[in-house]
Design a protein around this motif. Sequence first.
Motif, PDB file in Angstrom:
ATOM      1  N   LEU A  23      39.754  28.411  42.815  1.00 38.73           N
ATOM      2  CA  LEU A  23      39.974  27.312  41.878  1.00 38.73           C
ATOM      3  C   LEU A  23      40.682  27.764  40.606  1.00 38.73           C
ATOM      4  O   LEU A  23      41.535  27.033  40.082  1.00 38.73           O
ATOM      5  N   PHE A  24      40.351  28.936  40.098  1.00 41.53           N
ATOM      6  CA  PHE A  24      41.037  29.440  38.905  1.00 41.53           C
ATOM      7  C   PHE A  24      42.525  29.653  39.194  1.00 41.53           C
ATOM      8  O   PHE A  24      43.372  29.404  38.334  1.00 41.53           O
ATOM      9  N   GLY A  28      43.755  26.852  37.196  1.00 46.33           N
ATOM     10  CA  GLY A  28      43.651  27.530  35.911  1.00 46.33           C
ATOM     11  C   GLY A  28      42.218  27.478  35.417  1.00 46.33           C
ATOM     12  O   GLY A  28      41.426  26.624  35.837  1.00 46.33           O
ATOM     13  N   TYR A  29      41.896  28.370  34.516  1.00 54.27           N
ATOM     14  CA  TYR A  29      40.531  28.457  33.996  1.00 54.27           C
ATOM     15  C   TYR A  29      40.128  27.160  33.298  1.00 54.27           C
ATOM     16  O   TYR A  29      39.063  26.607  33.567  1.00 54.27           O
ATOM     17  N   PRO A 102      48.381  36.684  45.897  1.00 55.81           N
ATOM     18  CA  PRO A 102      48.542  35.376  45.256  1.00 55.81           C
ATOM     19  C   PRO A 102      47.534  35.140  44.127  1.00 55.81           C
ATOM     20  O   PRO A 102      46.333  35.288  44.312  1.00 55.81           O
ATOM     21  N   GLY A 103      48.071  34.811  42.964  1.00 61.10           N
ATOM     22  CA  GLY A 103      47.243  34.474  41.810  1.00 61.10           C
ATOM     23  C   GLY A 103      46.770  35.640  40.978  1.00 61.10           C
ATOM     24  O   GLY A 103      46.281  35.458  39.863  1.00 61.10           O
ATOM     25  N   ARG A 104      46.889  36.857  41.474  1.00 66.27           N
ATOM     26  CA  ARG A 104      46.322  38.009  40.770  1.00 66.27           C
ATOM     27  C   ARG A 104      46.999  38.253  39.425  1.00 66.27           C
ATOM     28  O   ARG A 104      46.319  38.502  38.423  1.00 66.27           O
ATOM     29  N   GLU A 111      45.829  34.627  32.213  1.00 69.89           N
ATOM     30  CA  GLU A 111      44.622  33.867  31.868  1.00 69.89           C
ATOM     31  C   GLU A 111      43.576  34.748  31.179  1.00 69.89           C
ATOM     32  O   GLU A 111      42.931  34.312  30.227  1.00 69.89           O
ATOM     33  N   ALA A 112      43.374  35.951  31.678  1.00 68.95           N
ATOM     34  CA  ALA A 112      42.287  36.806  31.173  1.00 68.95           C
ATOM     35  C   ALA A 112      42.342  37.040  29.661  1.00 68.95           C
ATOM     36  O   ALA A 112      41.324  36.858  28.990  1.00 68.95           O
TER      37      ALA A 112
END
Length: 191
Positions: A23-24, A28-29, A102-104, A111-112
């Motif tokens: 989901l993130f 996104g968060y 994907p997404g990492r 985001e982090a």
Amino acid sequence: MARSNKERTEATRLALIEAARRLFVEKGYAETATPDIVAEAGVTRGALYHHFEDKKALFRAVLEREGEAVAAHIEGVALEGTSPRAALLLGASAYFDAMAAPGRTRLLLLEAPAVLGLESVVAIDRENAEGTLRVGLADFLGAGANAAALKALTEMLSAAFDRAAIAIETGADRKTYEGAIADLIDGLVRA
């Protein structure tokens, strides 16, 4: 055979982390709500809050798992019989391979810092891929490397790897960035 309570607890925790990651990455968060996470994981809200203080703590667990996966991928590269320079370049290539999941890149590099703050992100990186980089740089620079300079070089080169991963994620030519990393590493010897 019935699973033990410990196994069920770990399975629930892992289901939450995997659901949250999906989901993130997808939303996104900020746009991911905890009810969505528990529904995706197939658990209750109570289970979420049993394992994690809040959504941010769950996000941190996702990031820690991602960081561990990156470090494991880099450390899994066969380096036997390679020169320190070749080991660094193989490690760089392994880093880019790992960040291609994907997404990492979005999770770890975009985001982090916004969600957890730079200090927390640096700590996660230090415990994972950056530690491997520091060892590789120490081997490359030799026994005479100044500890403070080694720390600074590790942090700067790590930032260069991260910036390259972002560029590659957005469509830049990976070979160009791998060549630029090689030039940076070679410049360390000339300096």
